[in-house]
Design a protein around this motif. Sequence first.
Motif, mmCIF file in Angstrom:
data_model
loop_
_atom_site.group_PDB
_atom_site.id
_atom_site.type_symbol
_atom_site.label_atom_id
_atom_site.label_comp_id
_atom_site.label_asym_id
_atom_site.label_seq_id
_atom_site.Cartn_x
_atom_site.Cartn_y
_atom_site.Cartn_z
ATOM 1 N N ALA A 26 0.106 -8.327 -4.926
ATOM 2 C CA ALA A 26 1.109 -7.987 -3.904
ATOM 3 C C ALA A 26 0.949 -6.690 -3.262
ATOM 4 N N ALA A 27 0.346 -5.580 -4.066
ATOM 5 C CA ALA A 27 0.274 -4.432 -3.403
ATOM 6 C C ALA A 27 -1.019 -4.391 -2.556
ATOM 7 N N PHE A 28 -1.882 -5.086 -2.968
ATOM 8 C CA PHE A 28 -3.433 -4.883 -2.224
ATOM 9 C C PHE A 28 -3.589 -5.910 -1.224
ATOM 10 N N ASP A 29 -4.391 -6.075 -0.265
ATOM 11 C CA ASP A 29 -4.644 -6.999 0.790
ATOM 12 C C ASP A 29 -5.750 -8.051 0.184
ATOM 13 N N ALA A 82 -6.852 4.187 -12.182
ATOM 14 C CA ALA A 82 -7.166 3.205 -10.947
ATOM 15 C C ALA A 82 -6.945 2.032 -11.787
ATOM 16 N N PRO A 83 -6.581 0.832 -10.930
ATOM 17 C CA PRO A 83 -5.790 0.915 -9.725
ATOM 18 C C PRO A 83 -4.089 1.480 -10.158
ATOM 19 N N VAL A 84 -3.586 1.753 -9.213
ATOM 20 C CA VAL A 84 -1.981 2.081 -9.185
ATOM 21 C C VAL A 84 -1.529 1.299 -8.168
ATOM 22 N N ALA A 85 -0.328 0.459 -8.436
ATOM 23 C CA ALA A 85 0.125 -0.610 -7.596
ATOM 24 C C ALA A 85 1.593 -0.718 -7.772
ATOM 25 N N VAL A 86 2.232 -1.050 -6.550
ATOM 26 C CA VAL A 86 3.631 -1.174 -6.608
ATOM 27 C C VAL A 86 3.800 -2.433 -5.752
ATOM 28 N N GLU A 90 8.756 -4.571 -0.560
ATOM 29 C CA GLU A 90 10.192 -4.176 -0.849
ATOM 30 C C GLU A 90 10.208 -3.158 -1.795
ATOM 31 N N ARG A 91 9.385 -3.090 -2.784
ATOM 32 C CA ARG A 91 9.526 -2.163 -3.906
ATOM 33 C C ARG A 91 8.497 -0.751 -3.699
ATOM 34 N N GLN A 92 7.904 -0.728 -2.557
ATOM 35 C CA GLN A 92 7.341 0.645 -2.317
ATOM 36 C C GLN A 92 8.346 1.628 -1.791
ATOM 37 N N GLY A 93 7.937 2.783 -1.829
ATOM 38 C CA GLY A 93 8.669 3.996 -1.477
ATOM 39 C C GLY A 93 9.965 4.006 -2.134
ATOM 40 N N SER A 94 10.131 3.806 -3.392
ATOM 41 C CA SER A 94 11.420 4.012 -4.156
ATOM 42 C C SER A 94 11.033 4.857 -5.483
ATOM 43 N N GLY A 95 9.740 5.365 -5.389
ATOM 44 C CA GLY A 95 9.662 6.198 -6.570
ATOM 45 C C GLY A 95 8.932 5.286 -7.864
ATOM 46 N N ALA A 96 8.609 4.162 -7.739
ATOM 47 C CA ALA A 96 8.016 3.399 -9.031
ATOM 48 C C ALA A 96 6.333 3.816 -8.834
ATOM 49 N N GLY A 97 5.756 4.091 -8.117
ATOM 50 C CA GLY A 97 4.557 4.772 -8.111
ATOM 51 C C GLY A 97 4.260 5.955 -8.622
ATOM 52 N N SER A 98 5.297 6.852 -8.403
ATOM 53 C CA SER A 98 5.344 8.263 -8.847
ATOM 54 C C SER A 98 5.695 8.088 -10.250
ATOM 55 N N ALA A 99 6.606 7.268 -10.922
ATOM 56 C CA ALA A 99 6.892 6.943 -12.119
ATOM 57 C C ALA A 99 5.630 6.482 -13.055
HETATM 58 C C1 LIG Z 1 0.409 4.114 -3.458
HETATM 59 C C2 LIG Z 1 1.428 3.274 -3.930
HETATM 60 C C3 LIG Z 1 0.997 2.762 -5.659
HETATM 61 C C4 LIG Z 1 2.659 4.301 -4.155
HETATM 62 O O1 LIG Z 1 3.745 3.696 -4.953
HETATM 63 P P1 LIG Z 1 5.149 3.709 -4.080
HETATM 64 O O2 LIG Z 1 6.295 3.608 -5.322
HETATM 65 O O3 LIG Z 1 5.482 3.250 -2.972
HETATM 66 O O4 LIG Z 1 5.393 5.578 -4.201
HETATM 67 P P2 LIG Z 1 6.476 6.477 -4.375
HETATM 68 O O5 LIG Z 1 7.843 5.953 -3.790
HETATM 69 O O6 LIG Z 1 6.526 6.858 -5.792
HETATM 70 O O7 LIG Z 1 5.885 7.418 -3.296
HETATM 71 C C5 LIG Z 1 5.227 8.726 -4.263
HETATM 72 C C6 LIG Z 1 4.805 9.553 -2.973
HETATM 73 O O8 LIG Z 1 3.515 9.080 -2.517
HETATM 74 C C7 LIG Z 1 3.752 8.833 -1.068
HETATM 75 N N1 LIG Z 1 3.014 7.596 -0.828
HETATM 76 C C8 LIG Z 1 3.423 6.485 -1.037
HETATM 77 N N2 LIG Z 1 2.245 5.437 -0.550
HETATM 78 C C9 LIG Z 1 1.434 6.410 -0.008
HETATM 79 C C10 LIG Z 1 0.258 6.172 1.074
HETATM 80 N N3 LIG Z 1 -0.154 4.691 0.974
HETATM 81 N N4 LIG Z 1 -0.435 7.248 1.375
HETATM 82 C C11 LIG Z 1 -0.042 8.345 1.358
HETATM 83 N N5 LIG Z 1 1.007 8.739 0.321
HETATM 84 C C12 LIG Z 1 1.750 7.745 0.247
HETATM 85 C C13 LIG Z 1 5.126 8.725 -0.822
HETATM 86 O O9 LIG Z 1 5.241 9.195 0.679
HETATM 87 C C14 LIG Z 1 5.933 9.724 -1.620
HETATM 88 O O10 LIG Z 1 5.443 11.220 -1.375
HETATM 89 P P3 LIG Z 1 6.921 12.396 -1.411
HETATM 90 O O11 LIG Z 1 7.140 12.504 -2.999
HETATM 91 O O12 LIG Z 1 6.280 13.421 -1.105
HETATM 92 O O13 LIG Z 1 7.746 11.683 -0.765
HETATM 93 C C15 LIG Z 1 1.897 2.121 -3.440
HETATM 94 O O14 LIG Z 1 2.415 2.352 -2.161
HETATM 95 C C16 LIG Z 1 1.060 1.063 -3.577
HETATM 96 O O15 LIG Z 1 1.049 0.093 -4.378
HETATM 97 N N6 LIG Z 1 0.072 0.855 -2.362
HETATM 98 C C17 LIG Z 1 -1.005 -0.047 -2.411
HETATM 99 C C18 LIG Z 1 -2.192 0.064 -3.299
HETATM 100 C C19 LIG Z 1 -2.728 1.414 -3.393
HETATM 101 O O16 LIG Z 1 -3.130 1.961 -2.174
HETATM 102 N N7 LIG Z 1 -2.910 2.049 -4.451
HETATM 103 C C20 LIG Z 1 -3.685 3.436 -4.647
HETATM 104 C C21 LIG Z 1 -5.026 3.303 -4.911
HETATM 105 S S1 LIG Z 1 -5.515 2.413 -6.420
#
Ligand SMILES: CC(C)(COP(=O)(O)OP(=O)(O)OC[C@H]1O[C@@H](n2cnc3c(N)ncnc32)[C@H](O)[C@@H]1OP(=O)(O)O)[C@@H](O)C(=O)NCCC(=O)NCCS
Length: 142
Positions: A26-29, A82-86, A90-99
């Motif tokens: 879901a997270a990647f293209d 790596a990788p990190v994915a959310v 609908e679930r991105q941008g709510s802190g799951a990636g940071s957690a």
């Molecule tokens: C990148 C990813 C894991 C972040 O997870 P998320 O749950 O959406 O992120 P969060 O809500 O925890 O946000 C964390 C911070 O990262 C920032 N952020 C999120 N996605 C970002 C992106 N694509 N580019 C830059 N910054 C990003 C947010 O703005 C936030 O910053 P803040 O704390 O200063 O406000 C998620 O967007 C994702 O799965 N992206 C597609 C896959 C990917 O690119 N993975 C990373 C490479 S392996």
Amino acid sequence: MGAVRACSPSWATAADIPAISEINLAAFDTPLEADLVDALRADGSWTDGLSVVVAADPDGTLVGHALLTRCHIGDTPALCLAPVAVRRPERQGSGAGSAAVRAALNAAEEFDVPDEALMVLSLDASRPLPRGTVRYAAPFGI
Ligand SMILES: CC(C)(COP(=O)(O)OP(=O)(O)OC[C@H]1O[C@@H](n2cnc3c(N)ncnc32)[C@H](O)[C@@H]1OP(=O)(O)O)[C@@H](O)C(=O)NCCC(=O)NCCS
């Protein structure tokens, strides 16, 4: 990290494998990252306990995943985050990636073999940053 799933990270188990694949799909293209996670799981670079899942719903639905695998910088053992994915969108941008990342880094700090992580984060400031060619686990194909 404990067994509580709602709104918190936990260690991935074998039962989480299908959800981890769904999250990466879901997270990647493309399916490349989902396939990469499967390949890493079968590779010697895999370490049980360094695969983190994040649940954001009270019912424990998994929405995020972060993976640490072993790599090398020169001859120095290191960890690759790596990788990190959310789940998108609908679930991105709510802190799951940071957690997920915070939990993975906390785990890395406690890991007793590699003392350094790839790129910018040294987990042991008392030791010099390694120099040399980064050697990823083979499934990365780098
Ligand atoms: C990148 C990813 C894991 C972040 O997870 P998320 O749950 O959406 O992120 P969060 O809500 O925890 O946000 C964390 C911070 O990262 C920032 N952020 C999120 N996605 C970002 C992106 N694509 N580019 C830059 N910054 C990003 C947010 O703005 C936030 O910053 P803040 O704390 O200063 O406000 C998620 O967007 C994702 O799965 N992206 C597609 C896959 C990917 O690119 N993975 C990373 C490479 S392996």
